[in-house]
Design an enzyme around this catalytic site. Structure first.
Site, PDB file in Angstrom:
ATOM      1  N   ARG A  74       0.848  -1.200   0.000  1.00 48.62           N
ATOM      2  CA  ARG A  74       0.000   0.000   0.000  1.00 48.62           C
ATOM      3  C   ARG A  74       0.871   1.233   0.000  1.00 48.62           C
ATOM      4  O   ARG A  74       1.751   1.384   0.848  1.00 48.62           O
ATOM      5  CB  ARG A  74      -0.919   0.017   1.224  1.00 48.62           C
ATOM      6  CG  ARG A  74      -1.896  -1.125   1.197  1.00 48.62           C
ATOM      7  CD  ARG A  74      -2.890  -1.081   2.321  1.00 48.62           C
ATOM      8  NE  ARG A  74      -3.602  -2.351   2.352  1.00 48.62           N
ATOM      9  CZ  ARG A  74      -4.511  -2.690   3.244  1.00 48.62           C
ATOM     10  NH1 ARG A  74      -4.844  -1.839   4.190  1.00 48.62           N
ATOM     11  NH2 ARG A  74      -5.111  -3.861   3.204  1.00 48.62           N
ATOM     12  N   SER A 115      -7.919  -1.194   0.809  1.00 44.97           N
ATOM     13  CA  SER A 115      -8.877  -1.577   1.842  1.00 44.97           C
ATOM     14  C   SER A 115      -9.533  -0.398   2.551  1.00 44.97           C
ATOM     15  O   SER A 115     -10.267   0.350   1.945  1.00 44.97           O
ATOM     16  CB  SER A 115      -8.186  -2.510   2.827  1.00 44.97           C
ATOM     17  OG  SER A 115      -9.124  -3.127   3.641  1.00 44.97           O
ATOM     18  N   HIS A 116      -9.229  -0.218   3.840  1.00 44.44           N
ATOM     19  CA  HIS A 116      -9.889   0.827   4.628  1.00 44.44           C
ATOM     20  C   HIS A 116      -9.172   2.168   4.506  1.00 44.44           C
ATOM     21  O   HIS A 116      -9.582   3.143   5.124  1.00 44.44           O
ATOM     22  CB  HIS A 116      -9.935   0.412   6.095  1.00 44.44           C
ATOM     23  CG  HIS A 116      -8.578   0.128   6.654  1.00 44.44           C
ATOM     24  ND1 HIS A 116      -7.893  -1.027   6.362  1.00 44.44           N
ATOM     25  CD2 HIS A 116      -7.765   0.847   7.438  1.00 44.44           C
ATOM     26  CE1 HIS A 116      -6.718  -0.998   6.971  1.00 44.44           C
ATOM     27  NE2 HIS A 116      -6.609   0.130   7.623  1.00 44.44           N
ATOM     28  N   ASP A 118     -15.905  -1.712   4.855  1.00 47.77           N
ATOM     29  CA  ASP A 118     -14.779  -0.879   4.411  1.00 47.77           C
ATOM     30  C   ASP A 118     -14.730  -0.876   2.885  1.00 47.77           C
ATOM     31  O   ASP A 118     -15.597  -1.436   2.208  1.00 47.77           O
ATOM     32  CB  ASP A 118     -13.462  -1.339   5.039  1.00 47.77           C
ATOM     33  CG  ASP A 118     -12.976  -2.671   4.496  1.00 47.77           C
ATOM     34  OD1 ASP A 118     -13.809  -3.438   3.990  1.00 47.77           O
ATOM     35  OD2 ASP A 118     -11.752  -2.939   4.564  1.00 47.77           O
ATOM     36  N   ASP A 165     -13.061  -2.355   0.504  1.00 47.59           N
ATOM     37  CA  ASP A 165     -13.065  -3.607  -0.272  1.00 47.59           C
ATOM     38  C   ASP A 165     -14.024  -4.638   0.310  1.00 47.59           C
ATOM     39  O   ASP A 165     -14.002  -5.805  -0.090  1.00 47.59           O
ATOM     40  CB  ASP A 165     -11.648  -4.175  -0.399  1.00 47.59           C
ATOM     41  CG  ASP A 165     -11.038  -4.564   0.939  1.00 47.59           C
ATOM     42  OD1 ASP A 165     -11.411  -3.954   1.960  1.00 47.59           O
ATOM     43  OD2 ASP A 165     -10.186  -5.471   0.965  1.00 47.59           O
ATOM     44  N   ASP A 177     -14.327  -6.327   3.028  1.00 43.65           N
ATOM     45  CA  ASP A 177     -14.003  -7.485   3.863  1.00 43.65           C
ATOM     46  C   ASP A 177     -14.231  -7.181   5.350  1.00 43.65           C
ATOM     47  O   ASP A 177     -14.275  -8.088   6.175  1.00 43.65           O
ATOM     48  CB  ASP A 177     -12.588  -8.026   3.606  1.00 43.65           C
ATOM     49  CG  ASP A 177     -11.497  -6.989   3.767  1.00 43.65           C
ATOM     50  OD1 ASP A 177     -11.809  -5.801   3.994  1.00 43.65           O
ATOM     51  OD2 ASP A 177     -10.310  -7.376   3.650  1.00 43.65           O
ATOM     52  N   ARG A 178     -14.365  -5.899   5.707  1.00 42.18           N
ATOM     53  CA  ARG A 178     -14.626  -5.567   7.113  1.00 42.18           C
ATOM     54  C   ARG A 178     -16.102  -5.320   7.361  1.00 42.18           C
ATOM     55  O   ARG A 178     -16.838  -4.981   6.429  1.00 42.18           O
ATOM     56  CB  ARG A 178     -13.871  -4.292   7.502  1.00 42.18           C
ATOM     57  CG  ARG A 178     -12.380  -4.458   7.474  1.00 42.18           C
ATOM     58  CD  ARG A 178     -11.726  -3.219   8.042  1.00 42.18           C
ATOM     59  NE  ARG A 178     -10.290  -3.406   8.033  1.00 42.18           N
ATOM     60  CZ  ARG A 178      -9.452  -2.794   8.857  1.00 42.18           C
ATOM     61  NH1 ARG A 178      -9.914  -1.914   9.727  1.00 42.18           N
ATOM     62  NH2 ARG A 178      -8.168  -3.020   8.792  1.00 42.18           N
ATOM     63  N   GLU A 225     -11.005 -10.972  13.715  1.00 39.32           N
ATOM     64  CA  GLU A 225     -10.011 -10.047  14.239  1.00 39.32           C
ATOM     65  C   GLU A 225     -10.740  -8.888  14.902  1.00 39.32           C
ATOM     66  O   GLU A 225     -11.861  -8.534  14.507  1.00 39.32           O
ATOM     67  CB  GLU A 225      -9.140  -9.508  13.115  1.00 39.32           C
ATOM     68  CG  GLU A 225      -8.293 -10.545  12.427  1.00 39.32           C
ATOM     69  CD  GLU A 225      -7.247  -9.891  11.532  1.00 39.32           C
ATOM     70  OE1 GLU A 225      -6.111  -9.716  11.990  1.00 39.32           O
ATOM     71  OE2 GLU A 225      -7.564  -9.553  10.387  1.00 39.32           O
ATOM     72  N   LYS A 228     -11.615 -12.413   5.102  1.00 43.20           N
ATOM     73  CA  LYS A 228     -12.708 -11.969   5.945  1.00 43.20           C
ATOM     74  C   LYS A 228     -13.809 -11.430   5.041  1.00 43.20           C
ATOM     75  O   LYS A 228     -13.546 -11.069   3.896  1.00 43.20           O
ATOM     76  CB  LYS A 228     -12.234 -10.939   6.960  1.00 43.20           C
ATOM     77  CG  LYS A 228     -11.533  -9.725   6.398  1.00 43.20           C
ATOM     78  CD  LYS A 228     -10.972  -8.895   7.540  1.00 43.20           C
ATOM     79  CE  LYS A 228     -10.338  -7.600   7.075  1.00 43.20           C
ATOM     80  NZ  LYS A 228      -8.878  -7.700   6.970  1.00 43.20           N
TER      81      LYS A 228
END
Ligand code: VG1
Ligand code: CO
Length: 583
Positions: free
Chosen positions: A25, A124-125, A300, A302, A304-305, A387, A400
């Site tokens: 990233r 991601s986030h 988030d 992408d 996954d959260r 997590e 996730k």
């Protein structure tokens, strides 16, 4: 059929192309430098076994953030030049991270082909846009993130790279249209297959959950629902699943149109960044005057959260995974025959441990980052894992899964309310969480993040904490001087993990202070930032006296927080008197 040729381009290594907790990233401006992305992609090809490149089928897509569209075209041209047989791209280059995992595991091409890997384009986030972050990570044939052996090898290749291969004369592909484009190169045929981004994932979700029971819950006028995709890729799945399949009202979706810059926001589903949802749910200072919905959730960038909220009620992610594990067999058809085991990342609270113990389930504690769960799942040792960082999932894929977590909660609510939909009052999210605490005890939990601090100062702070661990006596003396009302530290160490499946060892995975009464303080440096350092402090305290599980969490944790901040000399090293984000 259009023909392409292969060009060898000379290049020189870039510093710092080491994949972190979840891929590489960096700022978009860094990724846009000539050859920067190319070097990383070629280094990945060089690090993979030859048969996972030549003749292989690869997925390339992501959360649609700024620079994704350029990156997709570059990767397609490099894949062609490296002898990849076909590339699968989600329409508009959109695929959530869990959907990529599902596509690798489940999708079968018209000619029977299966994918053996994926480039996922996401940070991601982290925020997106011309001056924000871009990211790329590689996932393997099992659908999970590349393990450290591979990411270390990719990094080693980035340090010695001299050339990359690219099919410069391959035309740009129109990724907005579902279609297959076929080409012929020096190594043979090459196809780009642009497919619907949601179909495979929706099919998988329908095979896991009882959609009919969730439909009934959502149709009940007493049950109100709200979902915020924070302008990330989750929006396209939310529309298909919550509205299209489950009958939720379109107006229950917030920010569900993916945007390259996430509408200028921070696509991180927590109490600080998911402002609109938090206000709507009656939490925080911005509370609206309207009656909040019964259930709210966010994702988030992408997807996954997940963040799960009840009416004026926040569910900590550590509690969420424990509650899902405790109810999975009853409420979710996929788990009807039992759980193979459960796992959590080290800083995640021990709420899951208590469930595992009570239900006699195999239990594992792994380092931070989803890549460590994959081996356990592949070996049939783990069904549900999570997590503290708003990540929850299961062995249906190897990432996730934010939408899955929402469906899991809706399933639990549907199960608990199956005889109550016509009655006076529903069982609420808060009821379920309080009921869980009454049975298993409560793990008060909070995380303090100090974002973008000076990297040198962060390193010194961590060294200071390691030094403190050399004598437990001195450590306890220092702690008692700060607060006399906390228990003694019984064990202090740096977390180290030996993978029970492949025996690989991961060291320096966080500094732990384990107190005699079960409380914990954990310090880690983030591995997902793109600038400076982020220090994460995880604070946890167990309470199994059911008369004391209803306290305000920040108040209950105040003594430990004080110890954490003073013991680490946080302000002295970093100059920060307060964290950037508290979750
Ligand atoms: C953070 C979280 C970690 C998570 C990772 C990727 O890593 O703490 O639990 O797996 O982000 O999540 P770190 O190293 O910054 O603490 V995601 O949704 O950003 O891919
Ligand atoms: Co994410």
């Amino acid at each position: 059929m259009a023909v392409f040729t292969v060009t060898r381009k000379e290049t020189t290594p870039f510093d710092g192309q080491k994949p972190g907790t979840s891929g590489l990233r960096k700022k978009v401006t860094v990724f846009k430098q000539p050859h920067y992305l190319h070097n990383f992609v070629q280094s990945t090809f060089n690090a993979l076994p030859a048969d996972k490149v030549k003749g292989a089928t690869l997925v390339v897509s992501g959360d649609g953030r700024y620079f994704s569209k350029d990156a997709v075209q570059i990767i397609i041209k490099m894949a062609a030049a490296n002898g990849v047989r076909r590339v699968w791209v989600g329409q508009d280059s959109l695929l959530s991270t869990p959907a990529v995992s599902a596509v690798i595991r489940e999708r079968v091409g018209a000619d029977g082909s299966k994918a053996t890997g994926a480039f996922i384009l996401t940070a991601s986030h982290n925020p997106g846009g011309p001056h924000e972050d871009f990211g790329i990570k590689y996932n393997m044939e099992n659908g999970g993130p590349a393990p450290e052996a591979i990411t270390d090898n990719i990094y080693a290749n980035t340090k010695i790279i001299k050339e990359y291969l690219i099919a410069e004369d391959l035309p740009d592909i129109d990724i907005s249209v579902i279609s297959v484009s076929s080409f012929s190169g020096p190594g043979g045929p090459f196809d780009v297959d642009v497919f619907d981004s949601t179909t495979d994932y929706v099919k998988l979700m329908k095979s896991i959950f009882d959609f009919k029971s969730i439909q009934k819950l959502l149709a009940c006028p007493k049950f109100t629902f709200c979902y915020d995709a924070l302008h990330g890729v989750a929006g396209i799945y939310a529309k298909r699943i919550f509205v299209g399949e489950l009958g939720a009202n379109e107006s229950s979706l917030l920010n569900c149109t993916p945007k390259e810059d996430f509408g200028g926001g921070h696509p991180d589903p927590n109490l600080t960044y998911a402002k609109e949802l938090v206000a709507k749910m009656g939490l925080g200072k911005l509370s609206s005057e309207h009656e909040p919905p019964e259930f709210g959730a966010a994702a988030d960038g992408d997807a996954d959260r997940n963040m799960i909220l009840g009416k004026r009620f926040f569910v900590t992610p550590s509690d969420s995974v424990a509650i899902i594990a405790a109810n999975a067999v009853d409420a979710i058809p996929y788990f009807a025959s039992g759980l193979k085991g459960v796992a959590r990342s080290m800083p995640t609270s021990a709420a899951l441990d208590v469930v595992a113990k009570n239900l006699n389930l195999k239990f594992f504690e792994v380092p931070t980052g989803w890549k460590f769960f994959g081996n356990l799942m592949d070996a049939g040792l783990c069904s549900v894992c999570g997590e503290e960082s708003f990540g929850t999932g299961s062995d249906h894929i190897r990432e996730k899964d934010g939408i899955w977590a929402v469906l899991a909660w809706l399933s639990i609510l549907a199960f608990k309310n199956k005889d109550k939909l016509n009655g006076e009052k529903l069982v609420t999210v808060e009821d379920i969480v309080r009921g869980h605490w009454a049975t298993y005890g409560r793990h008060y939990y909070t995380r303090y993040d100090y974002e973008n601090v000076d990297a040198g100062a962060a390193k010194q702070l961590m060294e200071h904490l390691v030094n403190l661990q050399s004598s437990l006596d001195n450590l306890n003396k220092a702690i008692k001087e700060i607060r006399s009302d906390v228990s003694d530290v019984a064990q202090a160490d740096e977390f180290e993990y030996k993978d029970p499946v492949d025996g690989s060892v991961s060291k320096h995975q966080g500094i732990r202070f384990l107190f005699a009464d079960g409380s914990r303080l954990v310090f880690r440096l983030s591995g997902t930032g793109s600038e400076g350092a982020t220090i994460r402090v995880y604070i946890e305290q167990y309470e199994n006296d059911s008369t004391k599980t209803g306290r305000d969490s920040q108040e209950a944790l105040a003594p430990l927080v004080e110890v954490a901040i003073k013991l680490s000399k946080m302000e002295g090293f970093t100059g920060r008197s307060a964290p950037t984000v508290i979750t």
